[in-house]
Design an enzyme around this catalytic site. Structure first.
Site, PDB file in Angstrom:
ATOM      1  N   GLY A 230      58.610  51.349  63.366  1.00 58.19           N
ATOM      2  CA  GLY A 230      59.438  49.646  63.794  1.00 58.19           C
ATOM      3  C   GLY A 230      60.592  51.148  63.030  1.00 58.19           C
ATOM      4  N   SER A 231      61.302  50.810  62.373  1.00 61.55           N
ATOM      5  CA  SER A 231      62.418  51.582  61.883  1.00 61.55           C
ATOM      6  C   SER A 231      62.224  52.045  60.987  1.00 61.55           C
ATOM      7  CB  SER A 231      63.500  50.465  61.255  1.00 61.55           C
ATOM      8  OG  SER A 231      63.379  49.464  60.158  1.00 61.55           O
ATOM      9  N   GLY A 235      60.032  51.777  57.261  1.00 62.26           N
ATOM     10  CA  GLY A 235      58.708  52.469  57.339  1.00 62.26           C
ATOM     11  C   GLY A 235      59.198  53.370  56.202  1.00 62.26           C
ATOM     12  N   GLU A 252      55.295  55.042  63.141  1.00 62.80           N
ATOM     13  CA  GLU A 252      56.335  54.938  63.988  1.00 62.80           C
ATOM     14  C   GLU A 252      57.137  54.478  64.253  1.00 62.80           C
ATOM     15  OE1 GLU A 252      58.719  55.293  67.392  1.00 62.80           O
ATOM     16  OE2 GLU A 252      56.540  53.762  68.161  1.00 62.80           O
ATOM     17  N   CYS A 286      62.471  53.547  71.532  1.00 67.07           N
ATOM     18  CA  CYS A 286      62.075  54.865  70.649  1.00 67.07           C
ATOM     19  C   CYS A 286      62.504  56.361  71.367  1.00 67.07           C
ATOM     20  CB  CYS A 286      61.147  54.314  69.402  1.00 67.07           C
ATOM     21  SG  CYS A 286      59.437  53.993  70.383  1.00 67.07           S
ATOM     22  N   GLU A 385      70.238  56.296  65.581  1.00 68.52           N
ATOM     23  CA  GLU A 385      69.731  55.655  66.601  1.00 68.52           C
ATOM     24  C   GLU A 385      70.091  54.050  66.525  1.00 68.52           C
ATOM     25  OE1 GLU A 385      65.041  54.318  67.696  1.00 68.52           O
ATOM     26  OE2 GLU A 385      65.656  54.076  65.778  1.00 68.52           O
TER      27      GLU A 385
END
Length: 485
Positions: A230-231, A235, A252, A286, A385
């Site tokens: 995720g973000s 994270g 990740e 991603c 992002e």
């Protein structure tokens, strides 16, 4: 595969009543209509799921089976999922808007490939080895880490879930899956497949829940390891909790990958594949190659070629096979992407194509695929992002400058280089600090490690390292006369 509502949660191999009447509505982003509901898990449901997983791990057969026996069960699960791959792809498309051209391959079939790979690896991997140590023989064992919390995103829900579930099962772990609130239906489809197998009760449990309840799962004392996709913001918070509790962790996170177009690249071959590496899943990936680095000598030519290709892409109903750009997952996410397009304009970048909403789409959360030129790598659209169909074309000088710009990022997840000279491409690849790189293409090798440098994450998924992320290693020192044969 019929899309249906659920009124129960899958815990301990049973569909059980939730602890509250709270529900999640699953909205089709192409039509903005509610297509199903499912229970929204609460802390009591997390307690029940963790208790089931804890009992299955501490007392049940799963971690005590041979690896081959676990692999047999995983193969059963693969076969159950393969019963309706088109239906599974359609379900995910209606959950989150992924075009069917992408869903069939990447959303439905790729998870099965990963599952099959880890079933095969489980049969081959040496979970226990006798070795000669420095002083005496040793036995080195890889033992399952325990109960795993697998927290997955909405953009590739079943695939990212399988990156965690498959190696965890191979290792002998028991799992509590927390799917994204936007996409719980494919996780429930997985549960229905699990019910057809010999996987014992408590090994796989599924509880859709919001952020507060997800945090409760992460901090739960019954959980030994957390695997999260995720973000970066989420994270970072999960990492802090796991660090405080000395809890095992795989992260990740995001990406802002650079596609470097060298000055010898054949644009007729390069542009179609490179652009789709940036716009796959409507840019909601991603690994998307959203920074396109073009040499100053060919900058205008690359910008024109990218824009010309993007302008021809079909935007529309994601269930139609020729649709390339579907809707974004939610109205809120569309607003976020549109805000970045506005930021790009304010920063002085030029919209070459796109930049708005498609005129023909009166329903659905669509944004036109957008190409920016005159982008400096310090602009926010080049650094943050966006997670949507927005490409930034950035000029560079020589090869060293291209590497410098590619590395000038908080992220390091993926990257590509496009050239007629494979050795030159390999030299570029060696210089870019990122976890996965492709020369003349965009690919993930499921037998090789996948993960990020810098803020793109911690640890690796896929390959043997992906399995070992779910193992604790134990060394047993044996008497000097212990036979190694």
């Amino acid at each position: 595969m019929d899309i249906k509502s659920y009124d129960k949660l899958f815990i301990n191999n049973e569909w059980v009543s939730p602890s509250s009447s709270a529900t999640l509505s699953v909205i089709n982003p192409a039509t903005e209509a509610c297509i199903a509901t499912t229970p929204e898990g609460q802390k009591a449901d997390i307690d029940a799921a963790v208790a089931a997983a804890r009992e299955a791990f501490d007392q049940g057969p799963w971690p005590r089976m041979s690896a081959s026996e676990r692999a047999d069960c995983m193969t059963e699960l693969s076969q159950a999922l393969q019963e309706d791959i088109p239906g599974l792809a359609s379900l995910i498309t209606q959950e989150m808007g992924s075009p069917m051209s992408f869903s069939t391959r990447s959303q439905a079939f790729s998870p099965i490939i990963v599952l099959d790979y880890y079933a095969g690896l489980a049969r081959q991997y040496a979970f226990e080895e006798k070795r000669q140590g420095m002083v005496s023989p040793v036995v080195v064992r890889g033992e399952a880490v325990g109960v795993v919390a697998a927290i997955t995103p909405w953009n590739a829900p079943l695939f990212t879930l399988m990156l965690k579930l498959a190696p965890a099962l191979a290792a002998g772990c028991c799992v509590v899956i927390k799917p994204a609130t936007e996409t719980p239906l494919d996780a429930n489809a997985l549960a229905e497949a699990v019910a057809k197998t010999s996987i014992p009760p408590g090994v796989i449990n599924i509880v859709p829940a919001d952020r507060e309840v997800s945090e409760y799962l992460v901090s739960h004392p019954g959980v030994d390891k957390v695997s999260f996709t995720g973000s970066v913001a989420a994270g970072r918070k999960i990492g802090a909790i796991c660090g405080e509790q000395i809890k095992r962790l795989t992260l990740e996170l995001g990406g802002k990958s650079a596609a470097i177009v060298l000055d010898d690249a054949d644009l007729n071959k390069t542009i179609p594949e490179m652009v789709m590496a940036g716009l796959m899943n409507t840019g909601q990936a991603c690994i998307a190659q959203t920074r396109i680095l073009a040499s100053k000598q060919r900058y205008a030519e690359v910008v024109d070629a990218v824009a010309a290709f993007v302008e021809k892409l079909k935007i529309g109903n994601p269930l139609e096979e020729d649709t390339v750009i579907g809707p974004l997952v939610s109205a809120r996410h569309r607003e976020r992407v549109e805000s970045y397009i506005s930021i790009g304009r304010e920063e002085g970048a030029r919209v070459v194509t796109g930049g708005g909403r498609p005129g023909h789409a009166s329903q659905g959360w669509y944004v036109e695929p957008t190409v920016f030129s005159d982008v400096d790598n310090n602009m926010r659209i080049a650094r943050e992002e966006i997670f949507g169909p927005v490409l930034s074309v950035i000029p560079y000088g020589d090869d060293a400058d291209a590497i410098r710009i590619a590395n000038d990022s908080n992220y390091g997840l993926c990257g590509t280089v496009w050239t007629e000279d494979a050795e030159r491409g390999l030299a570029i690849a060696r210089g870019v600090r990122t976890g996965t790189y492709t020369v003349n293409g965009m690919s993930m090798d499921f037998t090789s490690p996948f993960g990020g440098f810098k803020q793109s994450g911690m640890g690796r998924e896929l390959g043997t390292p992906g399995l070992e992320a779910y193992l604790e290693f134990k060394t047993i020192n044996m008497p000097t006369d212990y036979p190694l044969g």
